[in-house]
Design an enzyme around this catalytic site. Structure first.
Site, PDB file in Angstrom:
ATOM      1  N   ASN A   9       0.792  -1.452   0.057  1.00  0.00           N
ATOM      2  CA  ASN A   9      -0.113   0.265   0.156  1.00  0.00           C
ATOM      3  C   ASN A   9       0.784   0.893  -0.075  1.00  0.00           C
ATOM      4  O   ASN A   9       0.918   1.715   0.814  1.00  0.00           O
ATOM      5  CB  ASN A   9      -0.956   0.268   1.085  1.00  0.00           C
ATOM      6  CG  ASN A   9      -2.103   1.418   1.360  1.00  0.00           C
ATOM      7  OD1 ASN A   9      -1.906   2.136   0.481  1.00  0.00           O
ATOM      8  ND2 ASN A   9      -1.930   1.243   2.588  1.00  0.00           N
ATOM      9  N   TRP A  10       0.772   1.547  -0.761  1.00  0.00           N
ATOM     10  CA  TRP A  10       1.856   2.844  -0.894  1.00  0.00           C
ATOM     11  C   TRP A  10       1.332   4.075  -0.259  1.00  0.00           C
ATOM     12  O   TRP A  10       2.165   5.359  -0.774  1.00  0.00           O
ATOM     13  CB  TRP A  10       2.933   3.093  -2.562  1.00  0.00           C
ATOM     14  CG  TRP A  10       2.915   1.956  -3.626  1.00  0.00           C
ATOM     15  CD1 TRP A  10       3.468   0.666  -2.394  1.00  0.00           C
ATOM     16  CD2 TRP A  10       4.025   1.486  -5.083  1.00  0.00           C
ATOM     17  NE1 TRP A  10       4.528  -0.084  -3.165  1.00  0.00           N
ATOM     18  CE2 TRP A  10       4.035   0.533  -4.870  1.00  0.00           C
ATOM     19  CE3 TRP A  10       3.323   1.928  -6.039  1.00  0.00           C
ATOM     20  CZ2 TRP A  10       5.018  -0.270  -5.757  1.00  0.00           C
ATOM     21  CZ3 TRP A  10       3.761   1.848  -7.400  1.00  0.00           C
ATOM     22  CH2 TRP A  10       5.124   0.554  -6.694  1.00  0.00           C
ATOM     23  N   LYS A  11       0.706   3.911  -0.217  1.00  0.00           N
ATOM     24  CA  LYS A  11      -0.632   5.607   0.162  1.00  0.00           C
ATOM     25  C   LYS A  11      -0.633   7.013  -0.920  1.00  0.00           C
ATOM     26  O   LYS A  11      -0.255   6.702  -1.975  1.00  0.00           O
ATOM     27  CB  LYS A  11       0.129   5.787   1.401  1.00  0.00           C
ATOM     28  CG  LYS A  11      -0.104   4.454   2.379  1.00  0.00           C
ATOM     29  CD  LYS A  11       0.063   4.657   4.123  1.00  0.00           C
ATOM     30  CE  LYS A  11      -0.102   3.243   4.737  1.00  0.00           C
ATOM     31  NZ  LYS A  11       0.119   3.537   6.277  1.00  0.00           N
ATOM     32  N   HIS A  95      -9.956   0.747   4.802  1.00  0.00           N
ATOM     33  CA  HIS A  95      -8.600   1.055   5.421  1.00  0.00           C
ATOM     34  C   HIS A  95      -8.553   2.104   6.703  1.00  0.00           C
ATOM     35  O   HIS A  95      -9.204   2.787   6.661  1.00  0.00           O
ATOM     36  CB  HIS A  95      -7.802   1.813   4.347  1.00  0.00           C
ATOM     37  CG  HIS A  95      -6.136   1.512   4.953  1.00  0.00           C
ATOM     38  ND1 HIS A  95      -5.992   2.406   6.071  1.00  0.00           N
ATOM     39  CD2 HIS A  95      -4.669   0.897   4.948  1.00  0.00           C
ATOM     40  CE1 HIS A  95      -4.624   2.618   5.920  1.00  0.00           C
ATOM     41  NE2 HIS A  95      -3.863   1.573   5.820  1.00  0.00           N
ATOM     42  N   GLU A  97      -7.459   4.595   7.453  1.00  0.00           N
ATOM     43  CA  GLU A  97      -7.122   5.753   7.564  1.00  0.00           C
ATOM     44  C   GLU A  97      -8.621   6.414   6.456  1.00  0.00           C
ATOM     45  O   GLU A  97      -8.846   7.586   7.116  1.00  0.00           O
ATOM     46  CB  GLU A  97      -5.883   6.130   6.554  1.00  0.00           C
ATOM     47  CG  GLU A  97      -4.661   6.073   7.732  1.00  0.00           C
ATOM     48  CD  GLU A  97      -2.952   5.657   6.725  1.00  0.00           C
ATOM     49  OE1 GLU A  97      -3.288   5.571   5.269  1.00  0.00           O
ATOM     50  OE2 GLU A  97      -1.998   4.772   7.205  1.00  0.00           O
ATOM     51  N   GLU A 167      -5.782  -5.034  10.450  1.00  0.00           N
ATOM     52  CA  GLU A 167      -4.998  -4.151  10.618  1.00  0.00           C
ATOM     53  C   GLU A 167      -5.035  -3.417  12.433  1.00  0.00           C
ATOM     54  O   GLU A 167      -6.021  -2.621  11.972  1.00  0.00           O
ATOM     55  CB  GLU A 167      -4.600  -3.323   9.761  1.00  0.00           C
ATOM     56  CG  GLU A 167      -4.180  -3.935   8.061  1.00  0.00           C
ATOM     57  CD  GLU A 167      -4.227  -2.664   7.601  1.00  0.00           C
ATOM     58  OE1 GLU A 167      -2.967  -2.769   6.915  1.00  0.00           O
ATOM     59  OE2 GLU A 167      -4.284  -1.334   6.481  1.00  0.00           O
ATOM     60  N   GLY A 173       1.431   2.249  10.431  1.00  0.00           N
ATOM     61  CA  GLY A 173       3.024   3.663  11.203  1.00  0.00           C
ATOM     62  C   GLY A 173       3.777   3.688  11.919  1.00  0.00           C
ATOM     63  O   GLY A 173       4.138   5.015  11.474  1.00  0.00           O
ATOM     64  N   SER A 212       2.815  -2.470  10.257  1.00  0.00           N
ATOM     65  CA  SER A 212       4.539  -1.908  10.389  1.00  0.00           C
ATOM     66  C   SER A 212       5.062  -3.860   9.787  1.00  0.00           C
ATOM     67  O   SER A 212       6.056  -3.956  10.754  1.00  0.00           O
ATOM     68  CB  SER A 212       4.776  -1.545  11.552  1.00  0.00           C
ATOM     69  OG  SER A 212       4.005  -0.087  11.720  1.00  0.00           O
ATOM     70  N   GLY A 233       2.736  -1.145   4.033  1.00  0.00           N
ATOM     71  CA  GLY A 233       2.966   0.327   4.116  1.00  0.00           C
ATOM     72  C   GLY A 233       4.269   0.712   3.966  1.00  0.00           C
ATOM     73  O   GLY A 233       5.103   0.525   3.121  1.00  0.00           O
ATOM     74  N   GLY A 234       4.628   1.249   4.564  1.00  0.00           N
ATOM     75  CA  GLY A 234       5.926   1.613   4.927  1.00  0.00           C
ATOM     76  C   GLY A 234       7.178   0.855   3.973  1.00  0.00           C
ATOM     77  O   GLY A 234       8.048   1.396   3.140  1.00  0.00           O
TER      78      GLY A 234
HETATM   79  C1  PEP Z   1      -0.846  -0.271   5.534  1.00  0.00           C
HETATM   80  O1  PEP Z   1      -0.791   1.908   5.419  1.00  0.00           O
HETATM   81  O2  PEP Z   1      -2.042  -0.885   5.466  1.00  0.00           O
HETATM   82  C2  PEP Z   1      -0.062  -0.469   6.299  1.00  0.00           C
HETATM   83  C3  PEP Z   1      -0.067  -1.347   6.942  1.00  0.00           C
HETATM   84  O3  PEP Z   1       1.374   0.639   7.191  1.00  0.00           O
HETATM   85  P1  PEP Z   1       2.266  -0.362   7.864  1.00  0.00           P
HETATM   86  O4  PEP Z   1       2.968  -1.153   6.888  1.00  0.00           O
HETATM   87  O5  PEP Z   1       3.141   1.439   7.315  1.00  0.00           O
HETATM   88  O6  PEP Z   1       1.917  -0.144   9.236  1.00  0.00           O
END
Ligand code: PEP
Length: 254
Positions: A9-11, A95, A97, A167, A173, A212, A233-234
């Site tokens: 997920n490149w956001k 998600h 967010e 999640e 994040g 994470s 994500g990251g």
């Molecule tokens: C996400 O945005 O779905 C996510 C899991 O982010 P991160 O891996 O950065 O926690």
């Protein structure tokens, strides 16, 4: 055997140039393994570029959101028909967010899941608790209610085609990760909840962990019985790190 899915997920990150470089790196090392899906979800404005660049590489493309409306006066939105047109196969929905920053409710998310399925794309339904909810001992009930909102709206059968991502909001994040045991407990509870209505569908359902996940902790998380991949994500913004997670996912299928 269930599908294993590693989804990046490149956001809201990247430029056309940085995305080209990232995808080149992923393409150079992506494993081609039966039953393993490697998926990237770029910002919507780069979907066309990414799909074109992927070519024949074993990388699927997903969107990070979609409107449940088919077309019309919805400034700033995009439709499922547009995603189909671009060759998108998956859509991340609900998600945290989207829920916390854009006010999406369980009912909104269920509508989007229904519309996505009707269009023949695969929803990745995100569920998860906040830290306050975990501390209050509400995790399993909260996650069950988020899943149930979709069951009530569309029916249990839809989970033959839906992917779930657990999640925990406190892990997204933040660098904090659920322990493999904490994640496994929730994944097993989701599967048991759905198995109560349809054991076959529950058994085949892919449940991803997100929060994470990185090159250092992926193998341990993916080794859990009910963890069938990751929503990342990251760590998906660095090709090497993402590929290490993909390799761990490939290994977890052996
Ligand atoms: C996400 O945005 O779905 C996510 C899991 O982010 P991160 O891996 O950065 O926690």
């Amino acid at each position: 055997m269930r599908k294993t899915i590693v989804a990046g997920n490149w956001k809201m990150n990247g430029t056309s140039e940085s995305i080209r470089t990232l995808l080149d790196g992923i393409k150079a090392g992506v494993p081609a393994v039966d039953g393993l899906v490697t998926l990237v979800c770029p910002p919507a404005v780069y979907l066309y570029q990414v799909k074109k660049q992927i070519g024949d590489a074993p990388v699927a493309v997903g969107a990070q959101n979609v409107s449940a409306q088919p077309k019309g006066a919805f400034t700033g939105e995009w439709s499922l028909e547009m995603l189909q047109d671009l060759g998108c196969e998956y859509v991340i929905l609900g998600h945290s967010e989207r829920r916390s920053l854009f006010g999406e409710t369980d009912a909104d998310v269920a509508d989007k899941v229904a519309a996505t399925l009707a269009a023949g794309l695969i929803p990745i339904l995100c569920v998860g608790e906040t830290l306050a909810q975990r501390d209050a001992g509400e995790t399993l009930a909260l996650v069950a209610a988020q899943v149930d909102a979709v069951v009530q709206r569309i029916g249990i059968e839809c989970f033959a085609s839906v992917v779930i991502a657990y999640e925990p909001v406190w892990a997204i994040g933040t660098g904090l990760t659920a322990t493999p045991e904490q994640a496994q407990e929730v994944h097993a509870a989701i599967r048991a909840q759905l198995a109560g209505s349809d054991a076959k569908i529950a058994d085949k359902l892919s449940i991803l962990y997100g929060g994470s996940m990185n090159a250092g902790n992926a193998a341990e998380l993916l080794a859990q019985q009910d963890i069938d991949g990751g929503l990342i994500g990251g760590a998906s913004l660095k090709a090497d790190e993402f590929l290490t997670i993909c390799a761990a996912a490939a290994e977890s299928r052996k």
